[in-house]
Design a protein around this motif. Structure first.
Motif, short mmCIF file in Angstrom:
data_model
loop_
_atom_site.label_atom_id
_atom_site.label_comp_id
_atom_site.label_asym_id
_atom_site.label_seq_id
_atom_site.Cartn_x
_atom_site.Cartn_y
_atom_site.Cartn_z
N GLU A 16 -45.02 -25.25 -45.10
CA GLU A 16 -46.14 -25.36 -44.14
C GLU A 16 -46.03 -26.64 -43.32
N ARG A 17 -45.59 -27.67 -44.00
CA ARG A 17 -45.43 -28.96 -43.31
C ARG A 17 -44.36 -28.84 -42.22
N ILE A 18 -43.26 -28.21 -42.59
CA ILE A 18 -42.16 -28.03 -41.63
C ILE A 18 -42.64 -27.20 -40.42
N VAL A 19 -43.33 -26.10 -40.73
CA VAL A 19 -43.80 -25.21 -39.66
C VAL A 19 -44.76 -25.97 -38.75
N TYR A 20 -45.64 -26.73 -39.37
CA TYR A 20 -46.59 -27.52 -38.59
C TYR A 20 -45.88 -28.47 -37.63
N LEU A 21 -44.93 -29.21 -38.22
CA LEU A 21 -44.23 -30.23 -37.41
C LEU A 21 -43.43 -29.59 -36.28
N LEU A 22 -42.73 -28.51 -36.58
CA LEU A 22 -41.90 -27.89 -35.54
C LEU A 22 -42.75 -27.23 -34.47
N PHE A 23 -43.89 -26.72 -34.89
CA PHE A 23 -44.79 -26.14 -33.89
C PHE A 23 -45.29 -27.22 -32.95
N GLU A 24 -45.47 -28.40 -33.52
CA GLU A 24 -45.92 -29.55 -32.71
C GLU A 24 -44.76 -30.21 -31.97
N LYS A 25 -43.59 -29.61 -32.07
CA LYS A 25 -42.37 -30.16 -31.43
C LYS A 25 -42.09 -31.56 -31.95
N ASP A 26 -42.25 -31.72 -33.26
CA ASP A 26 -41.99 -33.00 -33.91
C ASP A 26 -40.64 -32.87 -34.62
N LYS A 27 -39.72 -33.75 -34.24
CA LYS A 27 -38.35 -33.65 -34.76
C LYS A 27 -38.27 -33.93 -36.26
N SER A 28 -39.28 -34.57 -36.81
CA SER A 28 -39.20 -34.85 -38.24
C SER A 28 -39.23 -33.55 -39.04
N GLY A 29 -39.67 -32.46 -38.41
CA GLY A 29 -39.59 -31.14 -39.06
C GLY A 29 -38.15 -30.77 -39.35
N ILE A 30 -37.27 -31.15 -38.44
CA ILE A 30 -35.84 -30.87 -38.63
C ILE A 30 -35.29 -31.71 -39.80
N SER A 31 -35.75 -32.95 -39.87
CA SER A 31 -35.32 -33.82 -40.97
C SER A 31 -35.76 -33.25 -42.31
N LEU A 32 -36.98 -32.72 -42.32
CA LEU A 32 -37.48 -32.12 -43.56
C LEU A 32 -36.66 -30.91 -43.96
N ILE A 33 -36.29 -30.11 -42.98
CA ILE A 33 -35.46 -28.94 -43.27
C ILE A 33 -34.13 -29.39 -43.86
N PHE A 34 -33.56 -30.41 -43.24
CA PHE A 34 -32.28 -30.92 -43.71
C PHE A 34 -32.41 -31.42 -45.15
N ASP A 35 -33.51 -32.10 -45.40
CA ASP A 35 -33.73 -32.69 -46.71
C ASP A 35 -33.93 -31.62 -47.80
N HIS A 36 -34.71 -30.61 -47.47
CA HIS A 36 -35.06 -29.61 -48.49
C HIS A 36 -34.13 -28.42 -48.53
N TYR A 37 -33.59 -28.08 -47.39
CA TYR A 37 -32.78 -26.85 -47.35
C TYR A 37 -31.34 -27.10 -46.97
N GLY A 38 -31.00 -28.36 -46.68
CA GLY A 38 -29.65 -28.68 -46.22
C GLY A 38 -28.56 -28.14 -47.14
N SER A 39 -28.70 -28.39 -48.44
CA SER A 39 -27.63 -27.97 -49.35
C SER A 39 -27.56 -26.44 -49.44
N PHE A 40 -28.72 -25.79 -49.38
CA PHE A 40 -28.74 -24.31 -49.43
C PHE A 40 -28.06 -23.73 -48.19
N LEU A 41 -28.36 -24.32 -47.06
CA LEU A 41 -27.80 -23.80 -45.81
C LEU A 41 -26.30 -24.07 -45.75
N MET A 42 -25.93 -25.26 -46.23
CA MET A 42 -24.50 -25.59 -46.26
C MET A 42 -23.77 -24.60 -47.18
N ASN A 43 -24.42 -24.26 -48.27
CA ASN A 43 -23.85 -23.29 -49.22
C ASN A 43 -23.61 -21.95 -48.55
N VAL A 44 -24.59 -21.53 -47.78
CA VAL A 44 -24.49 -20.25 -47.07
C VAL A 44 -23.34 -20.31 -46.05
#
Lengths: 185, 280
Positions: A16-44
């Motif tokens: 929800e935090r990520i969605v909120y930030l990205l909806f607000e066009k806040d780049k820290s949403g991208i940092s959060l994605i990287f932090d929480h999902y980075g390894s999963f996405l890299m795995n994929v």
């Protein structure tokens, strides 16, 4: 479009935090994605792209796409995780169609995997040190399974082949490894 | 549905490992939305794998994030400029599209318009010239009118004064005293009308030289054996003026030039005109 997450509270989940930030066009949403999902996405991505440098490029591209196409994310249709995984998969597949990819195709997985751990900056916070000690309790084979399945991009089928085990056994062992991990972490 | 069985099937691990296809993932999402247990299981699993990756330094290198953020910034910049350019282009395209279709009609219209412009301009110019002439005429007429009006009002005033003066002359209650010029101004003269009933004194400024700046004429009533009595200062530009009330045995009237505002004592050597009452 109405705001998908109107307010942030203490109970707001990471998603929800990520969605909120990205909806607000806040780049820290991208940092959060990287932090929480980075390894999963890299795995994929690694399931498709074996060259480490290229996989990194793809992940970078995924983050850019997430930023550009965030208005297409629809929480009604699925989770943020699923949406991210889909973008990562598609981006990786797109990459295989490039000339760039075909040239580096030969470099198959193997020695690069050793390099991954070396390249990553060492976060030596106390929590992490403590966690490392706890992880030492994980049997080596379980760690290997977690690495292969969640980090290094091996498919379950590939793991089965590599370890010369039936697919069902691989799945069960992965599940056990995760269970153990959760007990430790 | 047996949730426990579902969870223990290992599907959630496959979900997190990216093993599932899109439809299968959506199904997990759907069930996680219905069963909080599944959602919680997924979240916890994800968190522990994430922590594992971090603590074993297997997170993707942070340079990927910085590169991505750079790319995002670059992208925003490009979009910004693209937006500006596209809005500029739109304007240009509109202009280009109109030209072939409308250029002929526009040219014709332009020629016609130019023709009309010429005609209208010529007409306008001659009209303007005429208007200018009229304007000049009007102005000179107005000037003449002003002059005439001034003249008329002057004459009217003079007429009024004259009739007033005549009225004073004809008034049987008035004692008329003609004051003639003395050595200072031999050409000067003025008349005084002294009303026997009301004792009011009028002066008719007939011919007195323009008083020098800061000076005024003052009328005096002269009684035997006394210093001249102030009969009032008067305005040189007004023909007939009512001055003070004078009673008693007046023998003569005289006008002296005094400083502005008048003087309590007559400056006798600046007497301009003087006249005696006729002995009755």
């Amino acid at each position: 479009m109405t705001h998908p997450v109107p307010h942030l509270t203490a109970e707001t989940t990471v998603d929800e935090r990520i969605v909120y930030l990205l909806f607000e066009k806040d780049k820290s949403g991208i940092s959060l994605i990287f932090d929480h999902y980075g390894s999963f996405l890299m795995n994929v991505i690694r399931k498709v792209i074996y060259d480490e440098q290229m996989a990194e490029d793809v992940l970078m591209n995924v983050l850019l796409k997430v930023w550009q196409k965030f208005d297409q994310f629809d929480a009604e249709k699925g989770s943020l995780f699923s949406w991210l995984v889909r973008i990562a998969k598609n981006s990786a597949i797109d990459k295989t169609r490039t000339k760039d990819f075909r040239i580096t195709e030969e470099s198959r997985r193997g020695p690069e995997l050793v390099n991954i751990a070396e390249e990553v900056s060492v976060d030596s916070s106390i929590d992490q040190m403590y966690l490392k000690q706890l992880l030492d309790q994980l049997p080596e084979n379980q760690r290997e399974l977690i690495n292969m399945s969640f980090i290094e991009g091996f498919t379950h089928k590939e793991i089965a082949q590599k370890l010369d085990l039936p697919l069902g056994t691989v799945k069960t062992r992965i599940r056990l490894a995760i269970k153990h991990l959760r007990a430790v972490v | 549905m047996n949730i426990k069985e579902y969870i223990s099937s290992g599907i959630l691990e496959s979900y997190l490992a990216g093993e599932l296809n899109e439809v299968e993932m959506q199904e997990v999402d759907r069930l996680a939305g219905i069963y909080p247990v599944i959602k919680q299981e997924l979240d916890e699993m994800r968190e522990s794998v994430s922590s594992y990756a971090k603590s074993t330094d297997q997170q993707p290198p942070s340079r990927i994030l910085s590169k991505a953020l750079d790319a995002i910034r670059e992208d925003e910049k490009e979009r910004f400029f693209a937006e500006i350019e596209s809005s500029e282009k739109e304007v240009q395209i509109q202009r280009v599209n109109i030209v072939p279709v409308w250029s002929i009609a526009a040219s014709i219209l332009l020629v016609i318009s130019l023709g009309f412009n010429y005609i209208f301009f010529t007409e306008f110019k001659s009209a303007k010239d005429r208007a200018d002439v009229l304007q000049t005429n009007m102005e000179s007429l107005r000037e003449e009118q002003t002059i005439l009006a001034d003249l008329a009002s002057d004459q009217k005033m003079e007429l009024e004064y004259a009739s007033l003066r005549i009225a004073h002359f004809l008034n049987e209650d008035n004692i008329h005293v003609r004051m003639d010029g003395l050595d200072v101004a031999p050409e000067s003269f003025a008349n005084v009308f002294w009303n026997k009933k009301t004792n009011s004194v009028f002066i008719s400024v007939d011919n007195l030289p323009e008083p020098p700046h800061g000076h005024q004429y003052q009328l005096w009533a002269i009684k035997p054996g006394l210093a001249p009595i102030d009969a009032g200062i008067f305005d040189h530009s007004q023909l007939i003026q009512e001055l003070k009330v004078i009673k008693g045995n007046v023998r003569a009237f005289a006008v002296t030039l005094e400083k502005e505002g008048g003087s309590p004592i007559a400056t006798v050597d600046k007497t301009f005109v003087k006249g005696f009452l006729k002995k009755s």
